[in-house]
Write a protein that holds these residues in place. Structure first.
Motif, PDB file in Angstrom:
ATOM      1  N   GLN A 137      70.451 -19.175 -38.799  1.00  0.00           N
ATOM      2  CA  GLN A 137      70.561 -18.019 -37.927  1.00  0.00           C
ATOM      3  C   GLN A 137      71.838 -18.148 -37.112  1.00  0.00           C
ATOM      4  O   GLN A 137      72.119 -19.193 -36.523  1.00  0.00           O
ATOM      5  N   LEU A 138      72.598 -17.072 -37.034  1.00  0.00           N
ATOM      6  CA  LEU A 138      73.839 -17.083 -36.281  1.00  0.00           C
ATOM      7  C   LEU A 138      73.556 -17.058 -34.784  1.00  0.00           C
ATOM      8  O   LEU A 138      72.840 -16.173 -34.298  1.00  0.00           O
ATOM      9  N   LEU A 139      74.091 -18.019 -34.053  1.00  0.00           N
ATOM     10  CA  LEU A 139      73.942 -18.080 -32.600  1.00  0.00           C
ATOM     11  C   LEU A 139      75.062 -17.330 -31.898  1.00  0.00           C
ATOM     12  O   LEU A 139      74.822 -16.575 -30.949  1.00  0.00           O
ATOM     13  N   LEU A 140      76.292 -17.580 -32.333  1.00  0.00           N
ATOM     14  CA  LEU A 140      77.434 -16.931 -31.706  1.00  0.00           C
ATOM     15  C   LEU A 140      78.653 -17.109 -32.593  1.00  0.00           C
ATOM     16  O   LEU A 140      78.640 -17.898 -33.537  1.00  0.00           O
ATOM     17  N   LYS A 141      79.723 -16.388 -32.226  1.00  0.00           N
ATOM     18  CA  LYS A 141      80.937 -16.431 -33.032  1.00  0.00           C
ATOM     19  C   LYS A 141      82.152 -16.207 -32.129  1.00  0.00           C
ATOM     20  O   LYS A 141      82.047 -15.591 -31.058  1.00  0.00           O
ATOM     21  N   TYR A 142      83.283 -16.714 -32.588  1.00  0.00           N
ATOM     22  CA  TYR A 142      84.542 -16.491 -31.893  1.00  0.00           C
ATOM     23  C   TYR A 142      85.577 -16.035 -32.911  1.00  0.00           C
ATOM     24  O   TYR A 142      85.827 -16.711 -33.908  1.00  0.00           O
ATOM     25  N   PHE A 143      86.192 -14.886 -32.626  1.00  0.00           N
ATOM     26  CA  PHE A 143      87.279 -14.395 -33.467  1.00  0.00           C
ATOM     27  C   PHE A 143      88.591 -14.424 -32.702  1.00  0.00           C
ATOM     28  O   PHE A 143      89.605 -14.897 -33.204  1.00  0.00           O
TER      29      PHE A 143
END
Lengths: 109, 113
Positions: free
Chosen positions: B45-51
């Motif tokens: 499950q994706l918790l967070l992301k940075y682009f």
């Protein structure tokens, strides 16, 4: 939202038998698609990824192959399974981020 | 060689304590960065992301992560851990302009009462 459907959830296959695991994506078009293998207590090994229909990149040499016959369908196959193919296989897909299916536990006996 | 490193294989924390899970990457360009969580026998499950943009990103379940370019790090934090946070956590990167998503080896989190 995106949903990844992966089946079957568990599979027990004899050595030398063929394999076909299917993954489909809902909620997005033209996703990047991935197959990973996760050995017990270890991280995820990227096996294949695809950026479009018929476009497959392989990350490691192995007994497996992948195909993408439709935009949102990704299939992992083998002609003859080896004992070492046992593991937890995960399909993932998405555009800017990857969503995962629930995985397939494959046991080769 | 290009890699994603999670130096801690296993971390044990007490419920209510703060948490920091480490992730370092070695790529020439700034990648897209992700944290995922996996419960036993389940998918990720994706918790967070940075682009790009603000280097402190907020995720689900009270998690946050900070991108530090100078340290090539993207550490995951939570101020107060709950027993339900016990799981395996994976850091992942996508190189901008590429498509392959690579994972670290994971950190298993145990939460004790």
């Amino acid at each position: 939202s995106q949903t990844i459907h992966q089946w079957p959830a568990t599979l027990v296959q004899p050595v030398g038998s063929p394999l076909s695991l299917e993954c489909t994506v809902e909620g997005t078009s033209n996703p990047n698609l991935y197959w990973y293998r996760q050995a017990a207590g270890r991280g995820l090994q990227l096996l294949f990824y695809s950026v479009g229909i018929g476009q497959i990149s392989s990350e490691v040499p192995q007994n497996l192959s992948a195909s993408r016959p439709q935009d949102r369908q990704f299939i992992l196959s083998s002609k003859k399974l080896l004992l070492s193919d046992s593991g937890f296989y995960l399909c993932a897909g998405g555009r800017t981020e990857a969503f995962f299916g629930q995985g397939t536990r494959l046991t080769v006996v | 060689a290009q890699s994603v490193t999670q130096p801690d294989i296993h971390i044990t924390v007490s419920e209510g304590a703060s948490l920091e899970l480490r992730c370092n990457y070695s790529y020439g360009a700034t990648p897209y960065l992700f944290w995922y969580v996996q419960s036993p026998g389940q998918g990720l499950q994706l918790l967070l992301k940075y682009f790009s943009g603000d280097t402190l990103v907020q995720g689900i379940k009270g998690f946050e992560a900070e991108f530090k370019r100078s340290q090539s790090s993207f550490n995951l934090r939570k101020p107060s851990v709950h027993w339900s946070d016990a799981a395996e956590y994976f850091c992942a990167v996508v190189i901008t302009g590429a498509n392959n998503l690579f994972f670290g080896t994971g950190t298993r989190l145990t939460v004790i009462p």
